[in-house]
Design a protein around this motif. Sequence first.
Motif, PDB file in Angstrom:
ATOM      1  N   GLU A 167      48.086  32.958  -2.097  1.00 26.20           N
ATOM      2  CA  GLU A 167      48.778  33.655  -3.020  1.00 26.20           C
ATOM      3  C   GLU A 167      49.073  32.692  -4.315  1.00 26.20           C
ATOM      4  O   GLU A 167      48.967  32.765  -5.202  1.00 26.20           O
ATOM      5  N   VAL A 168      48.796  31.243  -3.694  1.00 26.24           N
ATOM      6  CA  VAL A 168      48.680  30.408  -5.040  1.00 26.24           C
ATOM      7  C   VAL A 168      47.734  30.095  -5.402  1.00 26.24           C
ATOM      8  O   VAL A 168      47.742  29.257  -6.635  1.00 26.24           O
ATOM      9  N   ASP A 169      46.284  30.261  -4.567  1.00 26.24           N
ATOM     10  CA  ASP A 169      45.587  30.523  -5.229  1.00 26.24           C
ATOM     11  C   ASP A 169      45.251  31.651  -6.469  1.00 26.24           C
ATOM     12  O   ASP A 169      44.493  31.659  -7.406  1.00 26.24           O
ATOM     13  N   VAL A 170      45.684  32.023  -5.872  1.00 24.42           N
ATOM     14  CA  VAL A 170      45.942  34.204  -7.156  1.00 24.42           C
ATOM     15  C   VAL A 170      46.902  33.700  -8.109  1.00 24.42           C
ATOM     16  O   VAL A 170      46.391  33.664  -9.213  1.00 24.42           O
ATOM     17  N   LEU A 171      47.598  33.248  -7.313  1.00 21.43           N
ATOM     18  CA  LEU A 171      48.866  32.763  -8.971  1.00 21.43           C
ATOM     19  C   LEU A 171      48.215  31.795  -9.517  1.00 21.43           C
ATOM     20  O   LEU A 171      48.303  31.021 -10.938  1.00 21.43           O
ATOM     21  N   ARG A 172      47.813  30.511  -9.340  1.00 25.95           N
ATOM     22  CA  ARG A 172      46.766  29.405 -10.194  1.00 25.95           C
ATOM     23  C   ARG A 172      45.951  29.900 -11.147  1.00 25.95           C
ATOM     24  O   ARG A 172      45.781  29.780 -12.202  1.00 25.95           O
ATOM     25  N   LEU A 173      45.398  30.884 -10.418  1.00 30.94           N
ATOM     26  CA  LEU A 173      44.016  31.354 -11.566  1.00 30.94           C
ATOM     27  C   LEU A 173      44.505  32.336 -12.576  1.00 30.94           C
ATOM     28  O   LEU A 173      44.667  32.668 -13.601  1.00 30.94           O
ATOM     29  N   LEU A 174      45.775  33.406 -12.127  1.00 36.03           N
ATOM     30  CA  LEU A 174      46.274  33.723 -12.908  1.00 36.03           C
ATOM     31  C   LEU A 174      46.955  33.043 -13.999  1.00 36.03           C
ATOM     32  O   LEU A 174      47.300  33.563 -14.769  1.00 36.03           O
ATOM     33  N   ALA A 175      47.819  31.599 -13.683  1.00 35.76           N
ATOM     34  CA  ALA A 175      48.476  31.160 -14.550  1.00 35.76           C
ATOM     35  C   ALA A 175      46.954  30.485 -15.821  1.00 35.76           C
ATOM     36  O   ALA A 175      47.584  30.437 -16.714  1.00 35.76           O
ATOM     37  N   GLU A 176      45.692  30.661 -15.517  1.00 34.10           N
ATOM     38  CA  GLU A 176      45.038  29.939 -16.115  1.00 34.10           C
ATOM     39  C   GLU A 176      44.656  30.978 -17.584  1.00 34.10           C
ATOM     40  O   GLU A 176      43.356  30.609 -17.836  1.00 34.10           O
ATOM     41  N   GLY A 177      45.196  32.291 -17.226  1.00 38.28           N
ATOM     42  CA  GLY A 177      44.465  33.641 -17.959  1.00 38.28           C
ATOM     43  C   GLY A 177      43.632  34.420 -17.606  1.00 38.28           C
ATOM     44  O   GLY A 177      43.102  35.060 -18.349  1.00 38.28           O
ATOM     45  N   HIS A 212      56.464  36.924 -14.220  1.00 37.41           N
ATOM     46  CA  HIS A 212      57.406  36.369 -13.211  1.00 37.41           C
ATOM     47  C   HIS A 212      56.888  35.600 -12.179  1.00 37.41           C
ATOM     48  O   HIS A 212      57.745  34.469 -11.940  1.00 37.41           O
ATOM     49  N   ALA A 213      56.000  35.772 -11.308  1.00 40.98           N
ATOM     50  CA  ALA A 213      55.033  35.214 -10.421  1.00 40.98           C
ATOM     51  C   ALA A 213      54.839  34.412 -10.448  1.00 40.98           C
ATOM     52  O   ALA A 213      55.061  32.969 -10.070  1.00 40.98           O
ATOM     53  N   VAL A 214      54.462  34.055 -12.012  1.00 41.69           N
ATOM     54  CA  VAL A 214      54.148  32.321 -12.118  1.00 41.69           C
ATOM     55  C   VAL A 214      54.935  31.467 -12.468  1.00 41.69           C
ATOM     56  O   VAL A 214      54.779  30.097 -12.200  1.00 41.69           O
ATOM     57  N   ALA A 215      55.181  32.249 -13.220  1.00 35.88           N
ATOM     58  CA  ALA A 215      56.248  31.172 -13.504  1.00 35.88           C
ATOM     59  C   ALA A 215      58.049  30.991 -12.569  1.00 35.88           C
ATOM     60  O   ALA A 215      57.963  29.522 -12.241  1.00 35.88           O
ATOM     61  N   TYR A 216      57.349  32.261 -12.018  1.00 35.07           N
ATOM     62  CA  TYR A 216      58.008  31.291  -9.972  1.00 35.07           C
ATOM     63  C   TYR A 216      57.538  30.129  -9.583  1.00 35.07           C
ATOM     64  O   TYR A 216      58.058  29.214  -8.852  1.00 35.07           O
ATOM     65  N   ALA A 217      55.982  30.532  -9.040  1.00 35.80           N
ATOM     66  CA  ALA A 217      55.801  29.487  -8.443  1.00 35.80           C
ATOM     67  C   ALA A 217      55.813  27.891  -9.325  1.00 35.80           C
ATOM     68  O   ALA A 217      55.749  27.148  -8.356  1.00 35.80           O
ATOM     69  N   LEU A 218      55.522  28.303 -11.242  1.00 34.54           N
ATOM     70  CA  LEU A 218      55.711  26.665 -11.354  1.00 34.54           C
ATOM     71  C   LEU A 218      57.003  26.291 -10.856  1.00 34.54           C
ATOM     72  O   LEU A 218      56.787  24.482 -10.798  1.00 34.54           O
ATOM     73  N   ARG A 219      57.448  26.523 -11.127  1.00 31.07           N
ATOM     74  CA  ARG A 219      59.325  25.772 -11.134  1.00 31.07           C
ATOM     75  C   ARG A 219      58.981  25.797  -9.685  1.00 31.07           C
ATOM     76  O   ARG A 219      59.735  24.459  -9.651  1.00 31.07           O
ATOM     77  N   GLU A 220      58.617  26.137  -8.493  1.00 30.28           N
ATOM     78  CA  GLU A 220      59.019  26.011  -7.534  1.00 30.28           C
ATOM     79  C   GLU A 220      57.935  24.475  -7.180  1.00 30.28           C
ATOM     80  O   GLU A 220      58.503  24.541  -6.303  1.00 30.28           O
ATOM     81  N   GLY A 221      57.405  24.552  -7.713  1.00 25.65           N
ATOM     82  CA  GLY A 221      55.977  23.290  -7.350  1.00 25.65           C
ATOM     83  C   GLY A 221      54.905  23.948  -6.896  1.00 25.65           C
ATOM     84  O   GLY A 221      54.043  23.086  -6.223  1.00 25.65           O
ATOM     85  N   TYR A 222      54.464  25.005  -7.111  1.00 23.84           N
ATOM     86  CA  TYR A 222      53.733  25.195  -5.580  1.00 23.84           C
ATOM     87  C   TYR A 222      51.638  25.341  -6.468  1.00 23.84           C
ATOM     88  O   TYR A 222      51.227  25.258  -6.112  1.00 23.84           O
ATOM     89  N   ILE A 223      52.525  25.986  -8.098  1.00 27.28           N
ATOM     90  CA  ILE A 223      51.261  25.527  -8.513  1.00 27.28           C
ATOM     91  C   ILE A 223      51.064  24.302 -10.162  1.00 27.28           C
ATOM     92  O   ILE A 223      52.566  24.017 -10.360  1.00 27.28           O
TER      93      ILE A 223
END
Length: 223
Positions: A167-177, A212-223
Amino acid sequence: MLTKRVTVTVHASDPLSRAGLISHLRHQPSLDVLPERGEDGRERAPGTEGEAAVAVMLADRIDESATAELRRLLRGRDQRVVLVAGELREPDLLSVVEYGVRAIIWRHQATEQRLLSAVHSAARGEGELPPDLVSRLLNQVGRLQRATAAGATAGGSVPLFGMAPREVDVLRLLAEGLDTRQISEKLAYSERTVKNILHALMTRLRLTNRAHAVAYALREGYI
């Protein structure tokens, strides 16, 4: 392959601005632009009678009236909003994402093609942000992340829900656009697997959309 037609309503406090948005959207073959008001004269929100899938809202700034309008549009079930913004202050940016806005376009960049792309992305449950907004969002949630970490060190609360490595891997790439296809290629997953990972994550954490998922992951320190 034919693109599925998407029904749209357009919302703006200024009638001339609203007319301009409608003129951009109305002649697109893949869109049906519905009147803002139904036959009874009441305002029509997406997802109500008429089955509008996406609402396009124009706001020069996110003031009290714009916030109230966003909440009205998003209060129904599975509402999807594209925001055309004149300006967004940093305190407003995360709020707009967390409200559930699917895509944001700068007003001065709102060409027909950008609007069309954003509407179809929103209809698919995906999101779009201008690159400069992604950078600002990363900076803002980074500050929140550091504040959260400091609170945890001082004996504060820690996130109740965890994230699996994929999940973290997917969100990290999503955050990169990257989009779904690009993420699937990067991680050697099928597109269906990527969508299932995101759907399960957002359902579990009650997140409204990908941004929202990317924002949550960033805010909670996952990515």
